[in-house]
Enzyme design. Structure first.
Site, PDB file in Angstrom:
ATOM      1  N   ASP A 193     -22.824  11.091 -11.502  1.00  0.00           N
ATOM      2  CA  ASP A 193     -24.183  10.742 -11.077  1.00  0.00           C
ATOM      3  C   ASP A 193     -24.189   9.956  -9.765  1.00  0.00           C
ATOM      4  O   ASP A 193     -25.212   9.487  -9.322  1.00  0.00           O
ATOM      5  CB  ASP A 193     -24.893   9.950 -12.172  1.00  0.00           C
ATOM      6  CG  ASP A 193     -24.162   8.664 -12.549  1.00  0.00           C
ATOM      7  OD1 ASP A 193     -23.085   8.361 -11.961  1.00  0.00           O
ATOM      8  OD2 ASP A 193     -24.654   7.960 -13.448  1.00  0.00           O
ATOM      9  N   CYS A 243       0.826  -1.215   0.000  1.00  0.00           N
ATOM     10  CA  CYS A 243       0.000   0.000   0.000  1.00  0.00           C
ATOM     11  C   CYS A 243       0.857   1.260   0.000  1.00  0.00           C
ATOM     12  O   CYS A 243       0.466   2.273  -0.578  1.00  0.00           O
ATOM     13  CB  CYS A 243      -0.940   0.004   1.200  1.00  0.00           C
ATOM     14  SG  CYS A 243      -2.200  -1.289   1.118  1.00  0.00           S
TER      15      CYS A 243
END
Length: 192
Positions: free
Chosen positions: A108, A15
């Site tokens: 959206d 990570c």
């Protein structure tokens, strides 16, 4: 547009490399009007310390690293097996979770893409950037992107668009790829 990518814990090796790459590419995502949020279970103070490791110096601007709320401090992919390994190992874990997730949302607020990576495989942010380019292009134009497409390559005309309308929409021309079957449904045009 938004990207949410989960991290099981701060200071995990894979990570750390991912956040370094995401921070480096953050201006490219910003040019595409994409907000990037990394989510991890650790505290804000840990996030600030970790951000110095992956090269940002501080969390700001195009890439935001957020902690989960106290009640949600488990990775969505975390398993009891992984939790047991955490308790028995004194070494820095590869990750606390067997997976890392990426979610891309459109304006959206609907999910457009989700990718699940194993913990041992770093996410490919060049590919995620390519996917954003494809999602944005296909959201606004009546095209699809074929296999291995890169920005600037020809795109496919969507099958629902009649030939006459395609000729009007794509003034640079529409051409069909020859197939062994002789069918003429793979219509291409230069990227609009």
């Amino acid at each position: 547009w938004g990207i949410l990518f989960s991290h099981p814990r701060d200071f995990t090796p894979v990570c750390t490399t991912e956040l370094g790459r995401a921070a480096k590419l953050a201006p490219e995502f910003s040019k595409r009007n994409v907000k990037m949020i990394a989510l991890s279970i650790d505290s804000v103070q840990d996030h600030l310390s970790w951000s110095k490791v992956w090269g940002r110096g501080e969390v700001r601007g195009e890439l935001v690293l957020l902690p989960c709320s106290e009640g949600q401090r488990k990775s969505p992919c975390r398993t009891e097996h992984a939790a047991q390994l955490d308790k028995t190992s004194s070494a820095q874990p590869l990750t606390l979770s067997p997976c890392a997730q990426v979610f891309i949302f459109g304006p959206d607020k609907k999910l457009k893409l989700s990718i699940l990576y194993p913990a041992t495989t770093g996410r490919n942010f060049d590919e995620i950037l390519r996917v954003v380019d494809s999602l944005q292009l296909t959201a606004y134009k009546k095209v699809a992107t074929p296999v291995d497409w890169k920005p600037g390559d020809s795109v496919m005309v969507v099958p629902t668009l009649p030939d006459e309308e395609a000729k009007k929409l794509f003034p640079k021309g529409v051409f069909t790829k020859d197939l062994p079957s002789g069918k003429k449904y793979l219509r291409y045009t230069p990227q609009p």
